[in-house]
Scaffold this motif. Structure first.
Motif, PDB file in Angstrom:
ATOM      1  N   PHE A 248      83.701 -67.976   6.945  1.00 27.80           N
ATOM      2  CA  PHE A 248      83.008 -69.171   6.478  1.00 27.80           C
ATOM      3  C   PHE A 248      81.529 -69.126   6.839  1.00 27.80           C
ATOM      4  N   SER A 249      81.202 -68.590   8.015  1.00 23.78           N
ATOM      5  CA  SER A 249      79.796 -68.471   8.408  1.00 23.78           C
ATOM      6  C   SER A 249      79.034 -67.554   7.458  1.00 23.78           C
ATOM      7  N   ALA A 250      79.686 -66.452   7.052  1.00 20.91           N
ATOM      8  CA  ALA A 250      79.043 -65.557   6.089  1.00 20.91           C
ATOM      9  C   ALA A 250      78.930 -66.207   4.711  1.00 20.91           C
ATOM     10  N   TYR A 251      79.889 -67.040   4.362  1.00 19.11           N
ATOM     11  CA  TYR A 251      79.876 -67.696   3.055  1.00 19.11           C
ATOM     12  C   TYR A 251      78.713 -68.672   2.946  1.00 19.11           C
ATOM     13  N   ILE A 252      78.388 -69.387   4.023  1.00 15.90           N
ATOM     14  CA  ILE A 252      77.290 -70.347   3.979  1.00 15.90           C
ATOM     15  C   ILE A 252      75.969 -69.728   4.415  1.00 15.90           C
ATOM     16  N   GLY A 253      75.964 -68.420   4.646  1.00 16.91           N
ATOM     17  CA  GLY A 253      74.723 -67.724   4.937  1.00 16.91           C
ATOM     18  C   GLY A 253      74.286 -67.745   6.388  1.00 16.91           C
ATOM     19  N   ARG A 254      75.170 -68.064   7.308  1.00 15.99           N
ATOM     20  CA  ARG A 254      74.817 -68.089   8.726  1.00 15.99           C
ATOM     21  C   ARG A 254      75.228 -66.830   9.466  1.00 15.99           C
ATOM     22  N   ALA A 255      75.818 -65.889   8.787  1.00 19.22           N
ATOM     23  CA  ALA A 255      76.238 -64.639   9.409  1.00 19.22           C
ATOM     24  C   ALA A 255      76.239 -63.544   8.358  1.00 19.22           C
ATOM     25  N   THR A 256      76.071 -62.322   8.809  1.00 21.13           N
ATOM     26  CA  THR A 256      76.136 -61.170   7.910  1.00 21.13           C
ATOM     27  C   THR A 256      77.592 -60.776   7.693  1.00 21.13           C
ATOM     28  N   VAL A 257      77.789 -59.837   6.804  1.00 24.74           N
ATOM     29  CA  VAL A 257      79.149 -59.377   6.526  1.00 24.74           C
ATOM     30  C   VAL A 257      79.745 -58.719   7.768  1.00 24.74           C
ATOM     31  N   GLU A 258      78.935 -58.000   8.523  1.00 28.05           N
ATOM     32  CA  GLU A 258      79.423 -57.365   9.744  1.00 28.05           C
ATOM     33  C   GLU A 258      79.799 -58.407  10.787  1.00 28.05           C
ATOM     34  N   GLN A 259      79.049 -59.495  10.875  1.00 25.10           N
ATOM     35  CA  GLN A 259      79.346 -60.546  11.842  1.00 25.10           C
ATOM     36  C   GLN A 259      80.523 -61.419  11.428  1.00 25.10           C
ATOM     37  N   ALA A 260      80.982 -61.276  10.203  1.00 27.50           N
ATOM     38  CA  ALA A 260      82.100 -62.077   9.715  1.00 27.50           C
ATOM     39  C   ALA A 260      83.448 -61.512  10.121  1.00 27.50           C
ATOM     40  N   CYS A 261      83.455 -60.370  10.817  1.00 26.80           N
ATOM     41  CA  CYS A 261      84.709 -59.743  11.219  1.00 26.80           C
ATOM     42  C   CYS A 261      85.258 -60.410  12.476  1.00 26.80           C
ATOM     43  N   CYS A 262      86.537 -60.229  12.701  1.00 25.97           N
ATOM     44  CA  CYS A 262      87.198 -60.782  13.880  1.00 25.97           C
ATOM     45  C   CYS A 262      86.581 -60.179  15.136  1.00 25.97           C
ATOM     46  N   PRO A 263      86.239 -61.000  16.147  1.00 23.13           N
ATOM     47  CA  PRO A 263      85.540 -60.472  17.324  1.00 23.13           C
ATOM     48  C   PRO A 263      86.429 -59.719  18.296  1.00 23.13           C
ATOM     49  N   TYR A 264      87.735 -59.820  18.163  1.00 20.65           N
ATOM     50  CA  TYR A 264      88.632 -59.144  19.103  1.00 20.65           C
ATOM     51  C   TYR A 264      88.615 -57.643  18.860  1.00 20.65           C
ATOM     52  N   ALA A 265      88.762 -56.897  19.936  1.00 21.28           N
ATOM     53  CA  ALA A 265      88.672 -55.443  19.855  1.00 21.28           C
ATOM     54  C   ALA A 265      89.784 -54.843  19.003  1.00 21.28           C
ATOM     55  N   CYS A 266      90.947 -55.485  18.989  1.00 20.69           N
ATOM     56  CA  CYS A 266      92.068 -54.937  18.225  1.00 20.69           C
ATOM     57  C   CYS A 266      91.856 -55.078  16.720  1.00 20.69           C
TER      58      CYS A 266
ATOM     59  N   SER B 292      88.357 -55.594  15.373  1.00 24.45           N
ATOM     60  CA  SER B 292      87.002 -55.199  14.997  1.00 24.45           C
ATOM     61  C   SER B 292      86.933 -53.760  14.527  1.00 24.45           C
ATOM     62  N   SER B 293      87.802 -52.907  15.046  1.00 20.00           N
ATOM     63  CA  SER B 293      87.781 -51.507  14.626  1.00 20.00           C
ATOM     64  C   SER B 293      88.212 -51.339  13.176  1.00 20.00           C
ATOM     65  N   HIS B 294      88.965 -52.304  12.641  1.00 15.82           N
ATOM     66  CA  HIS B 294      89.416 -52.248  11.256  1.00 15.82           C
ATOM     67  C   HIS B 294      88.534 -53.092  10.338  1.00 15.82           C
ATOM     68  N   ALA B 295      87.473 -53.689  10.867  1.00 13.05           N
ATOM     69  CA  ALA B 295      86.573 -54.542  10.092  1.00 13.05           C
ATOM     70  C   ALA B 295      87.349 -55.638   9.369  1.00 13.05           C
ATOM     71  N   GLN B 296      88.220 -56.311  10.121  1.00 14.56           N
ATOM     72  CA  GLN B 296      89.053 -57.370   9.562  1.00 14.56           C
ATOM     73  C   GLN B 296      88.254 -58.665   9.447  1.00 14.56           C
ATOM     74  N   PRO B 297      88.084 -59.228   8.251  1.00 17.30           N
ATOM     75  CA  PRO B 297      87.358 -60.506   8.119  1.00 17.30           C
ATOM     76  C   PRO B 297      88.090 -61.623   8.861  1.00 17.30           C
ATOM     77  N   GLN B 298      87.334 -62.451   9.519  1.00 20.10           N
ATOM     78  CA  GLN B 298      87.925 -63.554  10.283  1.00 20.10           C
ATOM     79  C   GLN B 298      88.022 -64.789   9.392  1.00 20.10           C
ATOM     80  N   THR B 299      89.099 -64.881   8.641  1.00 21.22           N
ATOM     81  CA  THR B 299      89.386 -66.059   7.844  1.00 21.22           C
ATOM     82  C   THR B 299      90.152 -67.067   8.699  1.00 21.22           C
ATOM     83  N   ILE B 300      90.392 -68.245   8.144  1.00 21.79           N
ATOM     84  CA  ILE B 300      91.120 -69.271   8.894  1.00 21.79           C
ATOM     85  C   ILE B 300      92.543 -68.824   9.184  1.00 21.79           C
ATOM     86  N   SER B 301      93.216 -68.275   8.186  1.00 16.36           N
ATOM     87  CA  SER B 301      94.592 -67.826   8.398  1.00 16.36           C
ATOM     88  C   SER B 301      94.647 -66.652   9.359  1.00 16.36           C
ATOM     89  N   HIS B 302      93.635 -65.772   9.323  1.00 15.62           N
ATOM     90  CA  HIS B 302      93.625 -64.659  10.269  1.00 15.62           C
ATOM     91  C   HIS B 302      93.376 -65.149  11.690  1.00 15.62           C
TER      92      HIS B 302
END
Length: 306
Positions: free
Chosen positions: A100-118, A120-130
């Motif tokens: 959502f942060s990337a959608y409204i322009g407050r984060a880049t695509v790289e920053q839109a990934c899940c922050p957990y180490a498990c 982040s290595s897969h570049a998993q987008p952090q959606t609400i359901s995720h």
């Protein structure tokens, strides 16, 4: 409709008629049946509930929509305010997750990934359901919530979007309104713990290896959930024994819309179901008998947390 969305989020394609057309139909019906009188004036029905169509004759308005129950529940006064605000954001789809942060322009695509180490290595987008269901860190806490409810009631809820995020009714799993309130308070406490842990992980700037990050983050949401639920039980117990309005550090305006007291019977119905999460014992002292609260929640009891 995507399978990740509950049924109540599907927009209906049945459009309501314009108010002028409904008024003409009402006048035509009154002319055909002049002797039939309405059971209640339109103005009285409008003051009872502002969502009732005042132009519709009594008994002819359509059944209330299924999603309306969810919004009424989201405004319940017995919820913690922080938990209620988070749930309102979830229902509106505006939680400040990475996607959502990337959608409204407050984060880049790289920053839109899940922050957990498990993840982040897969570049998993952090959606609400995720964030709340699919992430391994969240799945551990959600699994604990479902198994805890199974220990309390004997029923295992489905860890789905409709049940966990949209508060779908647990058919046959809640024998009373108090037990249903317990489920929703547990559910929102767990969701808020997952949200808090995700924000802490996202704001962490210390440099460390992926293995050390996974070790330090794996139990954060679980510990927060256990602490939050235990704190809720203790706070309700205080309301049974003391007047919280007279306690130090309590502002009376915080209790707007809330009952500052709780009966012992109400507490038993909320937290002492089969003595799974809490139990009350009588302690014999020199000054007489005294009721003592025993919280039966830990990382191993009644179900394993990790």
């Amino acid at each position: 409709m995507p399978t990740s969305q509950p049924a109540w989020m599907a927009l209906t394609r049945v459009y309501r008629q314009h108010w002028s057309q409904r008024q003409q139909q009402q006048q035509a019906q009154q002319q055909q049946q002049p002797s039939q009188q309405p059971n209640q004036p339109h103005s009285d029905r409008a003051t009872i509930h502002d969502t009732v169509d005042v132009l519709a004759p009594p008994g002819s308005h359509p059944q209330l929509s299924e999603w309306r129950r969810v919004w009424e529940l989201a405004s319940a006064a017995y919820f913690n305010r922080q938990h209620r605000v988070l749930w309102w954001r979830i229902l509106h789809g505006c939680v400040m997750c990475g996607a959502f942060s990337a959608y409204i322009g407050r984060a880049t695509v790289e920053q839109a990934c899940c922050p957990y180490a498990c993840c982040s290595s897969h570049a998993q987008p952090q959606t609400i359901s995720h964030m709340f269901l699919e992430c391994p860190m969240a799945a551990t806490v959600i699994s604990w919530l479902c198994r805890l409810w199974q220990a309390m009631t004997g029923h295992l809820p489905d860890a789905s979007v409709a049940t966990i995020l949209a508060a779908s009714t647990l058919e046959g799993q809640c024998a009373s309104d108090a037990l249903l309130q317990t489920w929703h308070r547990l559910r929102l406490a767990v969701l808020h713990s997952i949200w808090t842990a995700a924000r802490i992980a996202a704001s962490s700037t210390h440099a460390s290896s992926q293995a050390s990050q996974l070790s330090s983050q794996s139990h954060l949401a679980s510990r927060l959930a256990l602490k939050t639920v235990t704190s809720m039980i203790h706070h309700d117990w205080v309301k049974c024994n003391d007047d919280v309005r007279q306690l130090a550090g309590v502002c009376s305006s915080w209790l707007r819309g809330r009952d500052p007291s709780m009966t012992l019977e109400a507490f038993r119905n909320l937290w002492c179901h089969h003595n799974t999460s809490a139990s009350i014992h009588t302690a014999h002292t020199g000054t007489g008998d005294k009721l003592e609260l025993v919280v039966n929640l830990s990382d191993m009891v009644p179900v394993q947390l990790f």
